[in-house]
Design a protein around this motif. Structure first.
Motif, mmCIF file in Angstrom:
data_model
loop_
_atom_site.group_PDB
_atom_site.id
_atom_site.type_symbol
_atom_site.label_atom_id
_atom_site.label_comp_id
_atom_site.label_asym_id
_atom_site.label_seq_id
_atom_site.Cartn_x
_atom_site.Cartn_y
_atom_site.Cartn_z
ATOM 1 N N HIS A 21 1.849 12.306 18.573
ATOM 2 C CA HIS A 21 0.899 12.319 17.461
ATOM 3 C C HIS A 21 -0.385 13.055 17.855
ATOM 4 O O HIS A 21 -0.957 13.805 17.065
ATOM 5 N N TYR A 25 -2.014 16.207 16.149
ATOM 6 C CA TYR A 25 -3.340 16.098 15.531
ATOM 7 C C TYR A 25 -4.290 17.147 16.117
ATOM 8 O O TYR A 25 -5.120 17.714 15.388
ATOM 9 N N MET A 55 -11.208 10.677 15.700
ATOM 10 C CA MET A 55 -10.942 11.074 14.322
ATOM 11 C C MET A 55 -9.506 10.824 13.899
ATOM 12 O O MET A 55 -9.216 10.745 12.707
ATOM 13 N N PHE A 56 -8.593 10.721 14.882
ATOM 14 C CA PHE A 56 -7.215 10.340 14.534
ATOM 15 C C PHE A 56 -7.229 8.897 14.047
ATOM 16 O O PHE A 56 -6.655 8.569 13.003
ATOM 17 N N GLN A 58 -9.787 7.271 12.872
ATOM 18 C CA GLN A 58 -10.473 7.189 11.575
ATOM 19 C C GLN A 58 -9.569 7.693 10.441
ATOM 20 O O GLN A 58 -9.609 7.173 9.326
ATOM 21 N N ALA A 59 -8.739 8.686 10.754
ATOM 22 C CA ALA A 59 -7.797 9.187 9.745
ATOM 23 C C ALA A 59 -6.793 8.098 9.353
ATOM 24 O O ALA A 59 -6.403 7.996 8.182
ATOM 25 N N LEU A 60 -6.382 7.274 10.335
ATOM 26 C CA LEU A 60 -5.473 6.169 10.017
ATOM 27 C C LEU A 60 -6.176 5.162 9.111
ATOM 28 O O LEU A 60 -5.576 4.629 8.163
ATOM 29 N N ALA A 62 -8.482 5.864 7.024
ATOM 30 C CA ALA A 62 -8.549 6.493 5.702
ATOM 31 C C ALA A 62 -7.196 6.444 4.991
ATOM 32 O O ALA A 62 -7.132 6.311 3.763
ATOM 33 N N ARG A 63 -6.109 6.530 5.788
ATOM 34 C CA ARG A 63 -4.766 6.411 5.178
ATOM 35 C C ARG A 63 -4.598 5.045 4.549
ATOM 36 O O ARG A 63 -4.037 4.909 3.455
ATOM 37 N N LEU A 77 -17.347 7.472 4.102
ATOM 38 C CA LEU A 77 -16.429 6.945 5.112
ATOM 39 C C LEU A 77 -17.158 7.051 6.442
ATOM 40 O O LEU A 77 -17.782 8.083 6.716
ATOM 41 N N CYS A 79 -17.670 5.220 10.749
ATOM 42 C CA CYS A 79 -17.481 4.185 11.764
ATOM 43 C C CYS A 79 -18.077 4.658 13.077
ATOM 44 O O CYS A 79 -18.365 5.838 13.255
ATOM 45 N N ALA B 31 0.020 15.291 10.355
ATOM 46 C CA ALA B 31 -0.401 15.044 11.735
ATOM 47 C C ALA B 31 -0.914 13.622 11.929
ATOM 48 O O ALA B 31 -0.999 13.140 13.053
ATOM 49 N N THR B 44 -10.605 12.396 5.847
ATOM 50 C CA THR B 44 -11.218 12.938 7.063
ATOM 51 C C THR B 44 -10.963 14.441 7.220
ATOM 52 O O THR B 44 -11.349 15.027 8.240
#
Lengths: 133, 137
Positions: A21, A25, A55-56, A58-60, A62-63, A77, A79, B31, B44
């Motif tokens: 991952h 990413y 940021m990975f 944080q992307a989760l 956001a998901r 958004l 953190c 990703a 993001t």
């Protein structure tokens, strides 16, 4: 969105994180910092090993927000990255769990306080999202 | 070596224009283990622009990327991003302090569209880990 009222506890979302991952990413985000793919470099700057991109994680988060809100527009958004998500060099990796509680619904905006953990430990500080209801 | 405190308030040149395409959004969503087939972009996604500006800044100041750890990241969106947007990020240094020999650099990147309108403001705190810390860790 009708179920989002102050106090609503949202269904926690669990996401796997493996080295694969992180490599993917890095490519998609353009963040090729070697602390996210090289144990040698990560340990040389005092980290326990390769860590996930903040940021990975944080992307989760956001998901999870997108899942709970049917993809509502995000207005804010944010953190802090308080504890690194250390990702071992194996096939299983680790799991990140994103929980959330609706804090406020006001003026068409929904504020969600998040809790993001890995191995039972909080990894993000004060993660929060505000979406347009 | 600590980062020069005179950087506070300095603004850097805009990052090169970046066109938001279906393929780039899909690659970003996938990703992070998700999918995307239209609709709201991953929240993001603007980090791609912010990173461009941050890397230019670090290069300009001679800071080694591997000594940087992300401390905090916030986004405030003036409008949703959309496929077809041509975006650029302009970074300025909002603050700088030292804690335990590490530099804590706060940056603010304004992401603007082709008309110059602000789409999103990305605020990042970057922790510059001082050389030598590894011996103490």
């Amino acid at each position: 969105m009708s179920a989002l009222e102050a106090g609503t506890v949202l269904e926690p979302q669990t996401y796997p994180v493996t080295r694969a991952h992180l490599v993917r990413y890095a490519g998609a985000s353009g963040d090729f910092n070697p602390i996210h793919w090289s144990d040698r470099v990560a340990t040389s700057v005092g980290l326990p090993g390769v860590i996930a991109h903040g940021m990975f994680t944080q992307a989760l988060a956001a998901r999870a927000v997108a899942t709970w809100t049917d993809g509502a527009d995000v207005v804010e958004l944010g953190c802090k990255f308080t504890n690194p998500v250390v990702v071992p060099d194996d096939d299983e990796g680790v799991e990140v769990v994103v929980g959330g509680t609706v804090k406020k619904v006001e003026d068409g905006l929904v504020t969600i306080a998040l809790e993001v953990t890995c191995g039972g430990q909080k990894v993000l500080g004060m993660p929060k999202a505000v979406v347009r209801a | 070596m600590p980062v020069d405190s005179s950087l506070v308030g300095r603004a850097y040149p805009a990052s090169r224009p970046y066109t938001v395409t279906d393929e780039r959004v899909r690659a970003f969503a996938e990703a992070t283990g998700g999918t995307w087939s239209g609709g709201a972009l991953p929240a993001t996604f603007p980090i791609v622009l912010a990173f461009d500006a941050m890397f230019d800044f670090l290069d300009a100041e001679g800071v080694a990327l591997h000594r940087i750890v992300h401390g905090e990241q916030k986004f405030a969106y003036a409008r949703p991003l959309a496929v077809g947007d041509v975006l650029s990020a302009t970074l300025s240094v909002a603050g700088l302090r030292q804690i335990a020999g590490n530099d804590i650099i706060t940056t603010s990147s304004e992401i603007t569209d082709a008309d110059g309108a602000v789409v999103c403001t990305a605020t990042a705190t970057l922790v510059h880990r001082a050389p030598g810390e590894e011996e103490q860790a």
